[in-house]
Write an enzyme that holds these catalytic residues in place. Structure first.
Site, mmCIF file in Angstrom:
data_model
loop_
_atom_site.group_PDB
_atom_site.id
_atom_site.type_symbol
_atom_site.label_atom_id
_atom_site.label_comp_id
_atom_site.label_asym_id
_atom_site.label_seq_id
_atom_site.Cartn_x
_atom_site.Cartn_y
_atom_site.Cartn_z
ATOM 1 C CG ASP A 74 -14.389 -68.241 53.286
ATOM 2 O OD1 ASP A 74 -13.811 -68.463 52.212
ATOM 3 O OD2 ASP A 74 -13.778 -67.991 54.348
ATOM 4 N N GLY A 130 -11.809 -69.394 50.637
ATOM 5 C CA GLY A 130 -12.697 -70.352 49.987
ATOM 6 C C GLY A 130 -13.585 -69.689 48.954
ATOM 7 C CG ASP A 131 -16.942 -67.119 49.829
ATOM 8 O OD1 ASP A 131 -17.569 -68.066 49.319
ATOM 9 O OD2 ASP A 131 -17.298 -66.548 50.867
ATOM 10 C CG LEU A 132 -11.860 -64.095 47.685
ATOM 11 C CD1 LEU A 132 -10.849 -63.233 48.424
ATOM 12 C CD2 LEU A 132 -12.640 -63.254 46.681
#
Length: 412
Positions: free
Chosen positions: A153, A181-183
């Site tokens: 992320d 970034g991960d979500l």
């Protein structure tokens, strides 16, 4: 009890994901009613999230696992409403089992690094041969063509430019505490998956849905034309305020912070009245939006000078009385306990399958409410491989002897 079902009821998802981006995508699909079968590697203890401290134990939260029944908070959040089976995808026979599962499924979601599924023989090309209707969604750092480096992320935040959109001019880069970034990528993955499912339902034709973390986050950065704004003298990084929308930003009261969003003439006039300066409403330096932008520093300074001498309750009361959009800046603990958010199940209590609810432990709900369909994320996360026999027996017709043999061979 409600008999409403989720809009994805009847769809089966094979979940090949681990960590956060992929599991969050499949969590959303599960909350929408799909049957999600999580395929985990038995040789590595399953999803890496199972080994993320802290854990819920019989005695409450702990930084260390104390028994086999303990479960990480990460898995309790991301594993809800899913079934877990074990399958060692590096074992030669596992490909046969996986493709049999894919023949019965509607969707596959994976977040391996580019090229891994092809080496394992479980990529879209392989799956398409056994199930042309299947939607195969890949979430990766840089897309199906691959890229340099690992897609963590913080790496994605750094490459996307988002770290340079917060803070004051000259400050070091600001990493978002929330792993955006991960979500963000899984949200686009779900949009793409559901669009492809609609296409498959109409035409009988599945397809590969390819979503990159870098592209997802960078596309959001590009929603604001930062380069163009800088070219006309509007700084990229403005800290607590947004001069081009003045009055707009966060300010400090005696006992807390609050946010104001008052860019229109009417809102700005209300704010000037709230701070005790009705004489400035028609002042040429504040009467129009362009004028306020030119004088943003002075206007924001007036607001801060006024609020710094007053308690937050008095500040918010004055702003509310003058119809100025404003709110206190809450910490995360207070935010997740918001009665409205809880009543709408946008945030929900987390429940351990054996130990129940731990006071103060909440997780994300599914923040979509349908008039005719249901959403639900109330089923606790499964133990590693908990539904292996059930899935292989009911879905593929494997008998106990076959399953035992696969276990003995190291396939499961």
């Amino acid at each position: 009890m409600s008999t409403k079902r989720g809009p994805l009821h009847g769809k089966t998802v094979l979940d090949l994901t681990t960590a956060l981006a992929g599991p969050y995508a499949t969590l959303l699909l599960a909350g929408l009613g799909a049957r999600v079968i999580k395929i985990e590697n038995p040789t590595r203890g399953g999803d890496s999230s199972r080994n993320n401290s802290p854990y819920v134990t019989g005695e409450g939260l702990s930084l260390q696992r104390t028994s086999a029944q303990d479960m990480s908070v990460s898995m309790m959040v991301r594993g809800r409403n899913k079934e877990s089976i074990t399958l060692n995808l590096k074992h030669p026979r596992s490909r046969e089992v996986f493709l049999e599962l894919a023949r019965e499924a509607d969707i596959v979601v994976e977040n391996y690094s580019a090229g891994v599924t092809e080496r394992l023989g479980i990529d879209y090309a392989a799956v398409r041969k056994v199930n042309p209707r299947l939607v195969y969604t890949s979430i990766s750092g840089f897309g199906a063509q691959g890229g340099d480096g690992k897609a963590m992320d913080t790496i994605i935040q750094a490459l996307s430019g988002v770290m340079m959109t917060a803070g004051e001019p000259g400050d070091p880069p600001v990493r978002f505490g929330l792993p955006v970034g991960d979500l963000v990528a899984p949200l686009f993955a779900v949009i793409g998956t559901l669009s492809a499912v609609l296409h498959a339902d109409k035409t009988g034709e599945g397809q590969h849905v390819d979503v990159s973390m870098l592209g997802s986050l960078t596309s959001l950065v590009a929603c604001e034309p930062f380069d163009a704004l800088e070219s006309v003298g509007i700084p990229l990084r403005t800290g607590a305020v947004v001069p081009r929308l003045a009055p707009f930003g966060t300010f400090r009261a005696v006992d807390g912070w609050f946010a104001i969003c008052a860019p229109t003439d009417a809102f700005a006039a209300g704010l000037l009245r709230a701070i005790g300066r009705p004489d400035l409403v028609d002042d040429p330096e504040y009467a129009t939006r362009d004028a306020r932008v030119r004088n943003a520093g002075d206007l924001h300074g007036r607001i801060q000078e006024w609020s710094a001498r007053r308690p937050l309750s008095e500040v918010l009361a004055a702003l509310e009385a003058n119809a100025v959009p404003a709110a206190p800046v809450r910490d995360t603990a207070e935010a997740v306990r918001d009665e409205l958010v809880l009543s709408r199940k946008e945030v929900v209590p987390l429940v351990h399958p054996e130990f129940g609810f731990v006071e103060g432990l909440y997780g994300s709900g599914l923040p979509v409410t349908f008039s005719r369909s249901a959403t639900d994320l109330s089923r606790p996360a499964p133990g590693l491989g908990e539904q292996t026999e059930l899935v292989l027996g009911a879905l593929l017709g494997y008998d106990d002897a076959t399953i035992d043999q696969l276990r003995a061979e190291g396939v499961l």
